[in-house]
Design a protein around this motif. Sequence first.
Motif, PDB file in Angstrom:
ATOM      1  N   MET A 102       0.856  -1.162   0.000  1.00 38.84           N
ATOM      2  CA  MET A 102       0.000   0.000   0.000  1.00 38.84           C
ATOM      3  C   MET A 102       0.907   1.233   0.000  1.00 38.84           C
ATOM      4  O   MET A 102       1.737   1.402   0.877  1.00 38.84           O
ATOM      5  N   LEU A 103       0.742   2.073  -1.000  1.00 40.63           N
ATOM      6  CA  LEU A 103       1.611   3.227  -1.155  1.00 40.63           C
ATOM      7  C   LEU A 103       1.482   4.244  -0.038  1.00 40.63           C
ATOM      8  O   LEU A 103       2.469   4.817   0.401  1.00 40.63           O
ATOM      9  N   ASN A 104       0.283   4.507   0.423  1.00 46.74           N
ATOM     10  CA  ASN A 104       0.053   5.506   1.454  1.00 46.74           C
ATOM     11  C   ASN A 104      -0.886   4.897   2.495  1.00 46.74           C
ATOM     12  O   ASN A 104      -2.093   5.114   2.451  1.00 46.74           O
ATOM     13  N   PRO A 105      -0.333   4.108   3.416  1.00 50.67           N
ATOM     14  CA  PRO A 105      -1.192   3.358   4.342  1.00 50.67           C
ATOM     15  C   PRO A 105      -2.000   4.243   5.293  1.00 50.67           C
ATOM     16  O   PRO A 105      -1.657   5.395   5.537  1.00 50.67           O
ATOM     17  N   ILE A 106      -3.069   3.652   5.778  1.00 47.33           N
ATOM     18  CA  ILE A 106      -3.921   4.280   6.783  1.00 47.33           C
ATOM     19  C   ILE A 106      -4.092   3.292   7.922  1.00 47.33           C
ATOM     20  O   ILE A 106      -3.708   2.132   7.801  1.00 47.33           O
ATOM     21  N   ASP A 107      -4.695   3.716   9.004  1.00 45.97           N
ATOM     22  CA  ASP A 107      -5.068   2.818  10.086  1.00 45.97           C
ATOM     23  C   ASP A 107      -6.526   2.425   9.845  1.00 45.97           C
ATOM     24  O   ASP A 107      -7.442   3.176  10.202  1.00 45.97           O
ATOM     25  N   PRO A 108      -6.755   1.271   9.213  1.00 44.44           N
ATOM     26  CA  PRO A 108      -8.129   0.887   8.851  1.00 44.44           C
ATOM     27  C   PRO A 108      -9.085   0.818  10.042  1.00 44.44           C
ATOM     28  O   PRO A 108     -10.250   1.166   9.914  1.00 44.44           O
ATOM     29  N   ASP A 109      -8.587   0.390  11.200  1.00 44.63           N
ATOM     30  CA  ASP A 109      -9.470   0.287  12.371  1.00 44.63           C
ATOM     31  C   ASP A 109      -9.936   1.658  12.847  1.00 44.63           C
ATOM     32  O   ASP A 109     -11.032   1.791  13.379  1.00 44.63           O
ATOM     33  N   THR A 110      -9.119   2.673  12.649  1.00 51.29           N
ATOM     34  CA  THR A 110      -9.479   4.029  13.053  1.00 51.29           C
ATOM     35  C   THR A 110     -10.360   4.705  12.009  1.00 51.29           C
ATOM     36  O   THR A 110     -11.329   5.385  12.345  1.00 51.29           O
ATOM     37  N   VAL A 111     -10.040   4.511  10.747  1.00 54.13           N
ATOM     38  CA  VAL A 111     -10.702   5.234   9.655  1.00 54.13           C
ATOM     39  C   VAL A 111     -11.989   4.565   9.183  1.00 54.13           C
ATOM     40  O   VAL A 111     -12.970   5.239   8.889  1.00 54.13           O
ATOM     41  N   ILE A 112     -12.020   3.245   9.112  1.00 51.94           N
ATOM     42  CA  ILE A 112     -13.173   2.530   8.553  1.00 51.94           C
ATOM     43  C   ILE A 112     -14.038   2.025   9.705  1.00 51.94           C
ATOM     44  O   ILE A 112     -13.736   1.017  10.343  1.00 51.94           O
ATOM     45  N   ARG A 113     -15.112   2.778   9.952  1.00 55.80           N
ATOM     46  CA  ARG A 113     -15.980   2.493  11.093  1.00 55.80           C
ATOM     47  C   ARG A 113     -17.278   3.280  10.939  1.00 55.80           C
ATOM     48  O   ARG A 113     -17.402   4.111  10.058  1.00 55.80           O
ATOM     49  N   ASP A 114     -18.220   3.011  11.798  1.00 60.94           N
ATOM     50  CA  ASP A 114     -19.453   3.808  11.887  1.00 60.94           C
ATOM     51  C   ASP A 114     -20.143   4.013  10.540  1.00 60.94           C
ATOM     52  O   ASP A 114     -20.498   5.133  10.185  1.00 60.94           O
ATOM     53  N   GLY A 115     -20.315   2.961   9.771  1.00 59.16           N
ATOM     54  CA  GLY A 115     -21.067   3.057   8.528  1.00 59.16           C
ATOM     55  C   GLY A 115     -20.278   3.506   7.317  1.00 59.16           C
ATOM     56  O   GLY A 115     -20.844   3.765   6.267  1.00 59.16           O
ATOM     57  N   GLY A 116     -18.970   3.602   7.433  1.00 63.59           N
ATOM     58  CA  GLY A 116     -18.165   4.028   6.281  1.00 63.59           C
ATOM     59  C   GLY A 116     -16.741   4.328   6.676  1.00 63.59           C
ATOM     60  O   GLY A 116     -16.106   3.560   7.388  1.00 63.59           O
ATOM     61  N   ALA A 117     -16.243   5.467   6.224  1.00 71.25           N
ATOM     62  CA  ALA A 117     -14.874   5.879   6.548  1.00 71.25           C
ATOM     63  C   ALA A 117     -14.909   7.344   6.952  1.00 71.25           C
ATOM     64  O   ALA A 117     -15.633   8.145   6.366  1.00 71.25           O
TER      65      ALA A 117
END
Length: 164
Positions: A1-16
């Motif tokens: 992944m070129l520009n990683p994110i923290d999926p557990d923090t960002v992808i939640r509550d019905g979306g991102a």
Amino acid sequence: MLNPIDPDTVIRDGGASGLYPQEIHTGVAWWIAACFVVTTKTDRLVMAHDGNPTSIDFFRRLCLGAINAQHYACTVVTLGDAADKMLLDVMHAAGDVPGVSISSVPAALGTMVTITLYDRHGKPLTETTGLADIRAMIAQDRVPIPVNSSSKGRVQPHGQEAER
């Protein structure tokens, strides 16, 4: 992944959602849309935004991800700047297809961006209706690869949809 994110923090509550550019970036919109199309196995999707410049940037990337999701040849019906009520009405009128809403608001350290994913019944996605699957795909860098040109979808403004 070129520009990683923290999926557990960002992808939640019905979306991102997250603070742009610290927690979320426009590439996330591409990933989310491609994974959403594959997870829902849809060939039609309705999208809207709130008219804010940051939302429009994310909206463009959402459209690109959705039309390039594996072999689904997804048609993205765009409403442009529209309230969620209109989005939900058009989703229902289009045959109970999934939908995406993007909004953004200025925050102290950037812009808070929210991408809401709606299932075919007009309800925000939950952990059991696809959100966990999308998060796992992104965390494991299994974002659906773009299709060949014959399987690519298209973007159509609302009102210009072809009959199915």
